[in-house]
Design a protein around this motif. Structure first.
Motif, PDB file in Angstrom:
ATOM      1  N   ARG A 726       0.826 -51.133  33.413  1.00 56.67           N
ATOM      2  CA  ARG A 726       0.392 -51.592  32.107  1.00 56.67           C
ATOM      3  C   ARG A 726       1.561 -51.405  31.134  1.00 56.67           C
ATOM      4  O   ARG A 726       2.384 -50.506  31.303  1.00 56.67           O
ATOM      5  CB  ARG A 726      -0.826 -50.783  31.616  1.00 56.67           C
ATOM      6  N   SER A 729       1.802 -48.018  25.707  1.00 56.03           N
ATOM      7  CA  SER A 729       0.812 -48.017  24.637  1.00 56.03           C
ATOM      8  C   SER A 729       1.518 -47.831  23.294  1.00 56.03           C
ATOM      9  O   SER A 729       2.411 -46.991  23.153  1.00 56.03           O
ATOM     10  CB  SER A 729      -0.204 -46.890  24.860  1.00 56.03           C
ATOM     11  N   GLU A 750      -6.704 -53.820  21.783  1.00 57.94           N
ATOM     12  CA  GLU A 750      -7.305 -52.701  22.506  1.00 57.94           C
ATOM     13  C   GLU A 750      -7.422 -53.017  23.988  1.00 57.94           C
ATOM     14  O   GLU A 750      -7.260 -52.135  24.837  1.00 57.94           O
ATOM     15  CB  GLU A 750      -8.679 -52.375  21.907  1.00 57.94           C
ATOM     16  N   GLY A 753      -4.494 -52.076  25.777  1.00 57.85           N
ATOM     17  CA  GLY A 753      -4.230 -50.635  25.903  1.00 57.85           C
ATOM     18  C   GLY A 753      -3.564 -50.014  24.696  1.00 57.85           C
ATOM     19  O   GLY A 753      -3.005 -48.916  24.817  1.00 57.85           O
ATOM     20  N   HIS A 754      -3.597 -50.640  23.542  1.00 56.60           N
ATOM     21  CA  HIS A 754      -2.932 -50.084  22.362  1.00 56.60           C
ATOM     22  C   HIS A 754      -3.943 -49.384  21.447  1.00 56.60           C
ATOM     23  O   HIS A 754      -5.136 -49.707  21.432  1.00 56.60           O
ATOM     24  CB  HIS A 754      -2.231 -51.221  21.596  1.00 56.60           C
TER      25      HIS A 754
END
Length: 849
Positions: A726, A729, A750, A753-754
């Motif tokens: 991924r 972040s 989101e 993955g932030h």
């Protein structure tokens, strides 16, 4: 010696002398007849050699014309074989007439004219090969070739006439010898009867020899008649009084006379009655009434056939007329002239469109660059929009010109025309209005064709609009689709057609129709019968150019008051039909990558550079391929090469792209051109590994094309994450006053993955920055309720210089003005998750200063 013996000797000796003399005469006459027959065959050979020589020169001239018109080496085969045959036959004819001073003199004149003609043909071929069509055409349009050809025809005609007269005289001489031989044989028979047994053996032998001679003479006469009847020319021989004395069956066929008329011997006045023109009547007048008609060529039309007739005198006082059917040759020459005219117009329009496209490119680029500076000035914006509209109309005009000139880039795919026309039916009904009934007829088992779907749709729409204009009071439009096979006969009548299988589309209206002279020019550009200001005259010419570029054929059938049918034949393909989908229009966004612009026109290059810089790209520029390669061999970063196709110097654009990608693996290449007859397009079709942006292009078109190529370029292997990896972040601030847009953006971030902080206005954004010092980046909308987006960006950057900033806007980079602009990235609204992911990935890259 007794009386009986003396009496016998007295009787037999005179009889023997008479028999010996008669036998001698018979043998002598037979030998003369044989010698005369040999001379007849020699004369016949001379006639055939002279005709073959003329035919070889005509074949060479036909090959020359085909090569001049097309430039294809295939058309040189008739020329090469014709030249070789002509030279060989000329040498042979010179040897055959070497013993005849008059014929030798004529042969010398024929050789002089032949050398002049062959020199003119060779010079034209060489000029066409080295200097091009127009230079060769200038030579053809001079009279030198025609003068030489007329001299060859005249001189060879005189030789044929002289040999024909000599042939007739020798045939009469042979007949005379045969009659004398018969008389001598009869005398021998009478004396042989008196001589009884002593003369019987000699008589039988002589009779057998005579019969053999007659049979040989009859066979030779039959051979001569068969030869004359199977020549391509009709031959007529007239005596001094103008009466017809000999002819062949070809002459009867050319003049439309039944063969039975010749067998009945009733041809004396038939030819005069078959013609009603002054030229035809003068051709058959007796020599006393038409002393000047000798050695000249007359053009006649008989029964719909074009005849070329040559009259020459005979030594006996009569004359010979030889006629050839030149109908097909005249039609081919007429079609060649029309094709040459259309080709010349195509070259002219293509060149105009090329230059015009460069001018339009400068205009469109500067209009796009000027738009952000207008601001709230409504009058200036209106004038800018008017100018933009005019530039777009000019661009459409150049596209139509390039379509006629067969210079537009095509992207052909296998298409089911039945499905395509069915999908367009409702659009056509809305376009044509309620007064026009639209009917489609699709044959069962319709073949597929390889064609550009967008171009065939445009062609069909053009034909439908033309049909609507021809039916001002309403009517019916019928679109018919079917399979068609164009055979050799159709191709012979339409020289631009290749025999084979086609898909036929016929568009028929019930309008006022066109007279023949209008239909003949309907495909010409700018030709229109509409009132001034009602049309450009480019609709049908665009259809014609597209069809010809696709390897097809177009034909118009029309009569005044009977409507019009336009038939389009497109080559069949055995490939399965592909689904035609309308591609989604990508957002017109910029970026921060480096672009190298290569363009030899300084004004066009300057406009392209400014457009790319306005999109946020870092731009370097070069005026030719050598300068571009110098940049690429250096250390400057280059992500995309944007080059014009037509480049000066020894390195072409395709070679430049090859060398550039060898120097910079993974380099994206985008070509641009206003003219498609070049290195990246062959037979009107774009090479499969090439990206092309046709001039003139606008800012949004450029932005989409560049962005698409940069996204699609291969990435280094180290940059490819594992399947389950991924992205890092980030802590992001989303500043957006529209709640629904903000919620959607937060949801996408989101999902990636932030961690997200939100703000609905500028004050809340600054408060969030102070309360979360670990923020990595901010996604900022420009239209905020409490402050300008530019001011918020400046304040965010002042408080945290390292903060990454992405501007989300539907206006593009020109929406920002001032120092913050070089330090931000842009993403166009509406944006997708992949576009958002790409923008975040570019946050760490250095931005243009």
């Amino acid at each position: 010696m007794n009386l009986g013996l003396r009496t016998l000797l007295t009787i037999l000796l005179p009889l023997a002398v008479i028999l010996g003399g008669a036998g001698y005469l018979v043998v002598a006459f037979m030998q003369d007849a044989q010698a005369t027959r040999t001379l007849v065959l020699q004369t016949h050979d001379r006639i055939e050699t002279a005709k073959s020589l003329l035919s070889a020169v005509q074949d060479a001239e036909t090959g020359q014309r085909g090569y001049v018109l097309t430039g294809e080496e295939l058309y040189r085969q008739p020329y090469d074989s014709g030249v070789e045959s002509a030279q060989r036959l000329a040498d042979r004819l010179a040897q055959e007439v070497a013993g005849d001073p008059d014929q030798t003199q004529r042969m010398a004149a024929a050789r002089t004219a032949l050398r002049a003609k062959l020199d003119e043909l060779a010079r034209t071929i060489e000029v066409r090969r080295t200097q091009g069509f127009e230079a060769a055409r200038a030579i053809v349009l001079t009279d030198s070739g025609k003068i030489s050809m007329d001299a060859i025809r005249r001189t060879l005609g005189e030789m044929v006439a002289a040999e024909s007269a000599l042939l007739a005289a020798r045939l009469q001489e042979a007949a005379s010898y045969e009659r004398r031989a018969t008389a001598a044989a009869a005398a021998v028979g009478l004396l042989g009867g008196l001589a009884l047994v002593l003369g019987a053996i000699m008589l039988v032998r002589n009779l057998l020899q005579l019969r053999k001679a007659e049979a040989a003479a009859g066979a030779e006469a039959g051979l001569l008649r068969a030869t004359l009847d199977n020549t391509r020319e009709g031959i007529l021989a007239f005596d001094a009084g103008g009466g017809l004395s000999a002819w062949n069956e070809r002459a009867l066929a050319l003049f439309g006379l039944p063969p039975e008329l010749g067998r009945r011997g009733a041809l004396s006045g038939a030819f005069g009655g078959a013609l009603n023109t002054p030229a035809g009547l003068a051709l058959f007048e007796p020599p006393a009434a038409n002393a000047a008609a000798n050695g000249g060529t007359s053009a006649l039309t008989v029964g719909g056939r074009d005849l070329e007739c040559f009259r020459s005198r005979m030594a006996a006082g009569g004359f010979i007329v030889s006629c050839a059917d030149v109908t097909q040759r005249n039609r081919s020459e007429a079609m060649a002239r029309q094709a040459q005219r259309m080709e010349a117009i195509g070259h002219l329009t293509g060149g105009i469109a090329h230059d015009f496209n460069n001018l339009l490119q400068v205009i469109r680029a500067n209009l796009d660059l000027l738009r952000p500076t207008v601001g709230e000035d409504a009058q200036a914006m209106r004038r800018l929009n008017d100018a933009q509209f005019g530039a777009e109309r000019g661009a459409r005009l150049t596209r139509q010109l390039l379509a006629f000139a067969r210079r537009q880039p095509l992207a052909p795919v296998a298409v089911d025309l039945g499905r395509l026309v069915g999908d367009m039916a409702n659009l056509l009904r809305r376009t044509l209005g309620e007064t026009i009934e639209v009917e489609t007829v699709v044959a069962g088992g319709l073949w597929n064709t390889l064609v550009d779907p967008g171009q065939i749709e445009s062609a069909l729409l053009n034909l439908a609009v033309n049909a609507r204009d021809a039916m001002p009071e309403g009517g019916k439009l019928t679109i018919e689709l079917g399979n068609a096979t164009l055979d050799d006969a159709y191709a012979a009548a339409n020289h631009d057609v290749t025999p084979g299988q086609y898909v036929m589309m016929a568009v028929t209206d019930t309008g006022h129709g066109m007279p023949p002279e209008v239909a003949a020019r309907a495909f010409e550009p700018f030709f229109s019968t509409k009132p001034e200001g009602r049309g450009t005259g480019l609709g049908l010419s665009m259809v014609y150019g597209f069809v010809k570029q696709s390897g097809g054929h177009a034909k118009i059938y029309s009569e005044p008051g009977q409507g019009t049918t336009v038939r389009i034949y497109l080559p069949r393909t055995r490939q399965a039909a592909e689904a035609i989908e309308t591609p989604a229009v990508a957002a017109a966004v910029g970026g921060s990558e480096s672009v190298l612009v290569v363009e030899d026109d300084a004004a066009v290059r300057k406009a392209a550079v400014e457009l790319l810089e306005s999109l946020g790209y870092r731009v370097s520029q070069a005026g030719d391929a050598e300068a571009a390669l110098a940049i690429l061999t250096g250390d400057a970063a280059v992500d995309l090469l944007f080059t014009d196709v037509v480049m000066p110097g020894s390195i072409g654009s395709r070679e430049l792209a090859r060398r550039a990608q060898a120097l910079r693996p993974g380099l994206a290449v985008l070509f641009t051109s206003g003219y498609t007859e070049n290195a990246i397009i062959h037979h009107g079709r774009l090479d499969p590994d090439v990206a092309l942006l046709s001039k003139p292009y606008g800012r949004d078109e450029l932005a989409r094309k560049v962005r698409a190529l940069l996204r699609a370029r291969p990435q280094p292997a180290a940059a490819v994450p594992a399947a389950d990896a991924r992205p890092p972040s980030l802590h992001l601030l989303v500043v957006e006053d529209d709640m629904f847009v903000r919620l959607g953006t937060v949801g996408m971030l989101e999902a990636l993955g932030h961690r997200i902080a939100e703000a609905a206005n500028g004050a809340a954004a600054l408060a969030a920055l102070d309360g979360a010092p670990g923020l990595d980046a901010a996604l900022v909308d420009l239209g905020l309720p409490d402050m300008r987006g530019e001011d918020l960006i400046a304040e965010l950057r002042r408080r945290k210089p390292a903060l990454g900033i992405i501007v989300a806007t539907g206006q593009g980079p020109e929406a920002l003005d001032g120092s913050p602009r070089p330090a931000v990235l842009f993403i166009g609204k509406p944006f997708s998750e992949p576009e958002l992911r790409e923008a975040l990935a570019r946050l760490g890259a250095p931005q243009p200063a």
